[in-house]
Design a protein around this motif. Structure first.
Motif, mmCIF file in Angstrom:
data_model
loop_
_atom_site.group_PDB
_atom_site.id
_atom_site.type_symbol
_atom_site.label_atom_id
_atom_site.label_comp_id
_atom_site.label_asym_id
_atom_site.label_seq_id
_atom_site.Cartn_x
_atom_site.Cartn_y
_atom_site.Cartn_z
ATOM 1 N N TYR A 20 84.636 56.181 40.968
ATOM 2 C CA TYR A 20 85.908 56.869 41.186
ATOM 3 C C TYR A 20 85.948 58.193 40.431
ATOM 4 O O TYR A 20 86.271 59.244 40.998
ATOM 5 N N ILE A 21 85.584 58.164 39.163
ATOM 6 C CA ILE A 21 85.606 59.393 38.351
ATOM 7 C C ILE A 21 84.551 60.380 38.846
ATOM 8 O O ILE A 21 84.808 61.585 38.923
ATOM 9 N N ALA A 22 83.378 59.889 39.230
ATOM 10 C CA ALA A 22 82.328 60.769 39.771
ATOM 11 C C ALA A 22 82.797 61.422 41.067
ATOM 12 O O ALA A 22 82.516 62.601 41.312
ATOM 13 N N ALA A 23 83.530 60.685 41.902
ATOM 14 C CA ALA A 23 84.047 61.257 43.146
ATOM 15 C C ALA A 23 85.063 62.362 42.853
ATOM 16 O O ALA A 23 85.056 63.405 43.518
ATOM 17 N N LEU A 24 85.907 62.163 41.856
ATOM 18 C CA LEU A 24 86.875 63.202 41.485
ATOM 19 C C LEU A 24 86.160 64.459 40.995
ATOM 20 O O LEU A 24 86.545 65.573 41.362
#
Length: 171
Positions: A20-24
């Motif tokens: 999730y954080i990598a996608a952001l």
């Protein structure tokens, strides 16, 4: 948030959080990625302690810290980013990505100084050029030469730091 009391479920949760954080970060939503990382890292740490594990020994935790540091870098918070990258280097001393990001975070600290150097250097050069309008001998040649050299050095410093920051700015 609750606690996860077994290691496999905990690692699966970490993988989801990291993705999730990598996608952001990949969508250039750095502020949101940083906020999410700041919310999730204490949760992860508490669960790791309950499972009698050092959080930095868990690869997914280090990935989340890396993405947090990357977001800090992109938000031009270079000192904080450098601190995070250096904490990661303790656990992964041979990781080239961490070394490279830490290196460019170090350059980022000099960005404000670099801008000031540009203005002072440009002022010295332009002042020297305008002194050519005055009669010869008004200012001795040695101080004028020194002012030219200092001005050019300051402009070169600005270009040097700026180029290094641009080179590793992720698009």
């Amino acid at each position: 948030m609750g606690y996860i009391n077994n290691k496999p479920d905990f690692e699966r949760a970490l993988a989801v959080i990291w993705r999730y954080i990598a996608a952001l970060v990949s969508k250039r939503q750095y502020t949101k990625a940083l906020a999410e990382a700041d919310k999730m890292l204490p949760f992860i740490t508490q669960n790791a302690v309950l499972l009698h594990t050092d959080p930095m020994t868990i690869s997914w935790y280090r990935y989340v810290v890396f993405k947090k540091a990357e977001a800090l870098y992109q938000l031009k918070r270079y000192r904080e980013a450098m601190h995070e990258f250096n904490s990661l280097k303790k656990y992964e001393p041979d990781n080239a990505d961490i070394k490279r990001w830490a290196f460019y975070s170090w350059y980022g600290r000099y960005a404000p100084l670099s801008q000031a150097a540009l203005y002072v250097g440009a002022f010295l050069i332009l002042t020297n050029l305008s002194l050519n309008l005055f009669p010869k001998g008004t200012i001795p040649p040695v101080p004028r030469l020194i002012a030219y050299i200092v001005g050019l050095s300051l402009v070169a410093f600005n270009l040097w730091v700026g180029e290094r920051l641009k080179r590793y700015k992720r698009q």
